[in-house]
Enzyme design. Sequence first.
Site, PDB file in Angstrom:
ATOM      1  N   ARG A 108       0.887  -1.177   0.000  1.00 43.81           N
ATOM      2  CA  ARG A 108       0.000   0.000   0.000  1.00 43.81           C
ATOM      3  C   ARG A 108       0.917   1.217   0.000  1.00 43.81           C
ATOM      4  O   ARG A 108       1.639   1.459   0.979  1.00 43.81           O
ATOM      5  CB  ARG A 108      -0.899  -0.027   1.232  1.00 43.81           C
ATOM      6  CG  ARG A 108      -1.896   1.120   1.354  1.00 43.81           C
ATOM      7  CD  ARG A 108      -2.743   0.923   2.594  1.00 43.81           C
ATOM      8  NE  ARG A 108      -3.559   2.091   2.902  1.00 43.81           N
ATOM      9  CZ  ARG A 108      -4.819   2.254   2.523  1.00 43.81           C
ATOM     10  NH1 ARG A 108      -5.400   1.325   1.792  1.00 43.81           N
ATOM     11  NH2 ARG A 108      -5.495   3.343   2.865  1.00 43.81           N
ATOM     12  N   HIS A 135      -7.223   1.355  -6.865  1.00 45.92           N
ATOM     13  CA  HIS A 135      -7.499   0.636  -5.614  1.00 45.92           C
ATOM     14  C   HIS A 135      -8.351  -0.595  -5.956  1.00 45.92           C
ATOM     15  O   HIS A 135      -9.518  -0.693  -5.560  1.00 45.92           O
ATOM     16  CB  HIS A 135      -8.236   1.565  -4.647  1.00 45.92           C
ATOM     17  CG  HIS A 135      -8.216   1.119  -3.220  1.00 45.92           C
ATOM     18  ND1 HIS A 135      -7.632  -0.068  -2.801  1.00 45.92           N
ATOM     19  CD2 HIS A 135      -8.735   1.696  -2.085  1.00 45.92           C
ATOM     20  CE1 HIS A 135      -7.774  -0.187  -1.494  1.00 45.92           C
ATOM     21  NE2 HIS A 135      -8.438   0.859  -1.038  1.00 45.92           N
ATOM     22  N   GLN A 138     -10.360  -2.764  -3.196  1.00 49.05           N
ATOM     23  CA  GLN A 138     -11.579  -2.131  -2.689  1.00 49.05           C
ATOM     24  C   GLN A 138     -12.764  -2.421  -3.596  1.00 49.05           C
ATOM     25  O   GLN A 138     -13.870  -2.702  -3.132  1.00 49.05           O
ATOM     26  CB  GLN A 138     -11.378  -0.618  -2.564  1.00 49.05           C
ATOM     27  CG  GLN A 138     -12.620   0.140  -2.117  1.00 49.05           C
ATOM     28  CD  GLN A 138     -13.045  -0.216  -0.715  1.00 49.05           C
ATOM     29  OE1 GLN A 138     -12.259  -0.144   0.214  1.00 49.05           O
ATOM     30  NE2 GLN A 138     -14.307  -0.595  -0.538  1.00 49.05           N
ATOM     31  N   ASP A 226     -16.179   9.296  -1.761  1.00 45.25           N
ATOM     32  CA  ASP A 226     -14.920   9.033  -1.066  1.00 45.25           C
ATOM     33  C   ASP A 226     -14.446  10.343  -0.481  1.00 45.25           C
ATOM     34  O   ASP A 226     -14.907  11.433  -0.879  1.00 45.25           O
ATOM     35  CB  ASP A 226     -13.891   8.451  -2.048  1.00 45.25           C
ATOM     36  CG  ASP A 226     -12.644   7.908  -1.359  1.00 45.25           C
ATOM     37  OD1 ASP A 226     -12.648   7.789  -0.123  1.00 45.25           O
ATOM     38  OD2 ASP A 226     -11.652   7.616  -2.056  1.00 45.25           O
ATOM     39  N   CYS A 265     -15.741   3.893   0.752  1.00 48.25           N
ATOM     40  CA  CYS A 265     -14.684   2.957   1.150  1.00 48.25           C
ATOM     41  C   CYS A 265     -14.117   3.248   2.539  1.00 48.25           C
ATOM     42  O   CYS A 265     -13.379   2.416   3.076  1.00 48.25           O
ATOM     43  CB  CYS A 265     -13.572   2.924   0.101  1.00 48.25           C
ATOM     44  SG  CYS A 265     -12.640   4.464  -0.040  1.00 48.25           S
ATOM     45  N   ARG A 293     -14.280  -6.550   2.695  1.00 46.96           N
ATOM     46  CA  ARG A 293     -12.861  -6.482   2.329  1.00 46.96           C
ATOM     47  C   ARG A 293     -12.164  -7.799   2.672  1.00 46.96           C
ATOM     48  O   ARG A 293     -11.295  -8.257   1.921  1.00 46.96           O
ATOM     49  CB  ARG A 293     -12.170  -5.316   3.053  1.00 46.96           C
ATOM     50  CG  ARG A 293     -12.578  -3.913   2.597  1.00 46.96           C
ATOM     51  CD  ARG A 293     -12.145  -3.603   1.167  1.00 46.96           C
ATOM     52  NE  ARG A 293     -10.718  -3.701   0.974  1.00 46.96           N
ATOM     53  CZ  ARG A 293      -9.835  -2.744   1.251  1.00 46.96           C
ATOM     54  NH1 ARG A 293     -10.241  -1.596   1.760  1.00 46.96           N
ATOM     55  NH2 ARG A 293      -8.545  -2.926   1.015  1.00 46.96           N
TER      56      ARG A 293
END
Length: 308
Positions: A108, A135, A138, A226, A265, A293
């Site tokens: 990440r 991403h 996600q 987001d 998210c 997730r």
Amino acid sequence: MTRHFLNLGDAGGDALAAMINDAIDRKDARKAWPKGKADTDAPLADHVLAMIFEKSSTRTRVSFDIAIRQLGGTSIVMDSGSMQLGRGETVADTAKVLSRMCDAIMIRTDDHAKVEELAANATVPVINGLTDLSHPCQIVADLLTLIGHGKALPGLEVAWLGDGNNVLNSIVEAAGLMKFNVRIGCPEGYDPDQSFVAAAQAAGAKISVHRDALEAAASADVVVADTWVSMGQAHADTKMDAMMPFQVNDVIMEKAKPDAVFLHCLPAHRGEEVMPSVIDGPQSLVWDEAENRIHAQKSILRWAFGQI
């Protein structure tokens, strides 16, 4: 050939559908189990996942850790302050060393080029846990959440409101793979990466950009938001002012379909990109989305090891 999961296209639409089906089956099979109990078949028993965090994380860190445990394996968690990568060791050397010591690498980080370099030099699967470009993990969880709540993906109308960021890039990529449409409500100067838009449109998805939030949200099946300002991002005040007309509030949700759902998210900033009445309201799926997730990461890992 080593399977890397840097973007959704690395797997493709058929494999993405298979991952989601696998995640549904595994999730259903362990209802009411303790979170740390391994799946009955423990398909990744004795495997070690190296997890590199150059950005703060809650959901990615916990979900990958629990995912590899439920698959029967273990994890090693590292951040840039506690490994040589943060002190000048090259990405290539790190990839070669970790490939000798671990079975897969999840990273990440900010720079997508770093993930690509890691994959180019690793002999074990590399998984993109988040970069400035995309991403993908996600979005596997998001699609799993929608299907779990009875939303068929082909022809689905998704409205995105806010910044044209990494999460949106992966949603657009998924639209091309899974045949749904995305209407993007964002201010000028904050559009998504055009290479993702062009690829999705070439695959038959309808991707449109709107400067009016109500127009973007009209008759949507799903509304997605987001956070507007990421950690350390410059010019936050200017960006916040530009984004305020694209806040997801009750008026926006009323413009969408009556059975529309809301995704985010997380982490969320109530009163900024979304109002509490929406994210904490009956149309919100954010807690299922967060839990999923784990199940998404499990299927991504299994795909990377050639089990899907």
